[in-house]
Design a protein around this motif. Structure first.
Motif, PDB file in Angstrom:
ATOM      1  N   TYR A  30      95.252  63.889  52.119  1.00  0.00           N
ATOM      2  CA  TYR A  30      96.037  63.717  53.346  1.00  0.00           C
ATOM      3  C   TYR A  30      95.503  62.522  54.127  1.00  0.00           C
ATOM      4  O   TYR A  30      94.306  62.242  54.112  1.00  0.00           O
ATOM      5  CB  TYR A  30      95.912  64.955  54.242  1.00  0.00           C
ATOM      6  CG  TYR A  30      96.573  66.194  53.693  1.00  0.00           C
ATOM      7  CD1 TYR A  30      97.857  66.555  54.085  1.00  0.00           C
ATOM      8  CD2 TYR A  30      95.915  67.011  52.782  1.00  0.00           C
ATOM      9  CE1 TYR A  30      98.465  67.695  53.590  1.00  0.00           C
ATOM     10  CE2 TYR A  30      96.509  68.156  52.275  1.00  0.00           C
ATOM     11  CZ  TYR A  30      97.789  68.484  52.683  1.00  0.00           C
ATOM     12  OH  TYR A  30      98.382  69.618  52.188  1.00  0.00           O
ATOM     13  N   ILE A  89     100.969  62.653  52.850  1.00  0.00           N
ATOM     14  CA  ILE A  89     101.022  64.010  52.294  1.00  0.00           C
ATOM     15  C   ILE A  89     101.207  63.855  50.797  1.00  0.00           C
ATOM     16  O   ILE A  89     102.080  63.126  50.339  1.00  0.00           O
ATOM     17  CB  ILE A  89     102.169  64.837  52.911  1.00  0.00           C
ATOM     18  CG1 ILE A  89     101.920  65.045  54.404  1.00  0.00           C
ATOM     19  CG2 ILE A  89     102.321  66.167  52.212  1.00  0.00           C
ATOM     20  CD1 ILE A  89     103.017  65.799  55.117  1.00  0.00           C
ATOM     21  N   ASP A  93     106.919  67.928  50.982  1.00  0.00           N
ATOM     22  CA  ASP A  93     106.629  68.890  52.058  1.00  0.00           C
ATOM     23  C   ASP A  93     107.760  69.906  52.175  1.00  0.00           C
ATOM     24  O   ASP A  93     108.466  69.975  53.181  1.00  0.00           O
ATOM     25  CB  ASP A  93     106.416  68.134  53.373  1.00  0.00           C
ATOM     26  CG  ASP A  93     105.647  68.953  54.388  1.00  0.00           C
ATOM     27  OD1 ASP A  93     105.043  69.973  54.013  1.00  0.00           O
ATOM     28  OD2 ASP A  93     105.640  68.566  55.572  1.00  0.00           O
ATOM     29  N   SER A 151     102.272  70.530  55.097  1.00  0.00           N
ATOM     30  CA  SER A 151     101.746  70.347  56.453  1.00  0.00           C
ATOM     31  C   SER A 151     101.089  71.614  56.969  1.00  0.00           C
ATOM     32  O   SER A 151     100.024  71.556  57.600  1.00  0.00           O
ATOM     33  CB  SER A 151     102.873  69.940  57.403  1.00  0.00           C
ATOM     34  OG  SER A 151     103.445  68.716  57.001  1.00  0.00           O
TER      35      SER A 151
END
Length: 157
Positions: A39, A46, A50, A56
């Motif tokens: 990250y 990312i 996601d 996250s």
């Protein structure tokens, strides 16, 4: 990191399984490694898709030092917090505790290992806290250090 593919959400629980086997320090190492290597704060920071915010969510939970490996059992595994202090505001309509605070004394990129823990002033040696404990409000204090304390987090029953 070997065959571990963090960008594939079904394996997000894997680094936290060490804690169930009495080796929380291995959970701390791997979770911290993943946060630092997988990250960053760029548009591509990312390491996967996601899906519905799971990548996250993993990071946010891990950064405050907890992770709900199995949300149905009500346990949050203690990992290796990146932040020195995090406060969860509890909705007073549902939880009378007000807030739950996690304090990681001496947390840094070098001090990644839990040396000891106190929940509302009481020492604990188990590598998790429960949902019930969180929603009552209070404080989880973690003393962090540079070397693993292989005796902490060994109470897995």
């Amino acid at each position: 990191m070997g065959h571990y593919a963090h960008g594939n959400e079904p394996c997000h629980h894997v680094p936290y399984l060490y804690a169930f086997a009495g080796a929380q320090y291995k959970t701390a190492l791997r979770a911290h490694q993943i946060m630092l290597l997988q990250y960053d704060n760029t548009p591509t920071g990312i390491c996967g898709n996601d899906d519905c915010g799971q990548m996250s969510a993993w990071y946010v939970w891990s950064a405050i030092g907890l992770y709900p490996v199995n949300p149905a059992d009500g346990k949050y595994i203690i990992g290796s917090p990146l932040v020195e202090k995090a406060t969860i505001q509890l909705d007073s309509k549902f939880y009378p505790g007000g807030k739950f605070t996690i304090v990681a004394h001496n947390a840094s990129n070098q001090n990644i290992y839990v040396q000891s823990a106190r929940l509302n002033g009481e020492s604990i040696n188990r590598p998790w806290i429960t949902h019930t404990e969180i929603v009552k409000g209070g404080t989880l204090e973690l003393e962090m250090g540079i070397l693993p304390n292989k005796n902490w987090g060994t109470d897995v029953n």
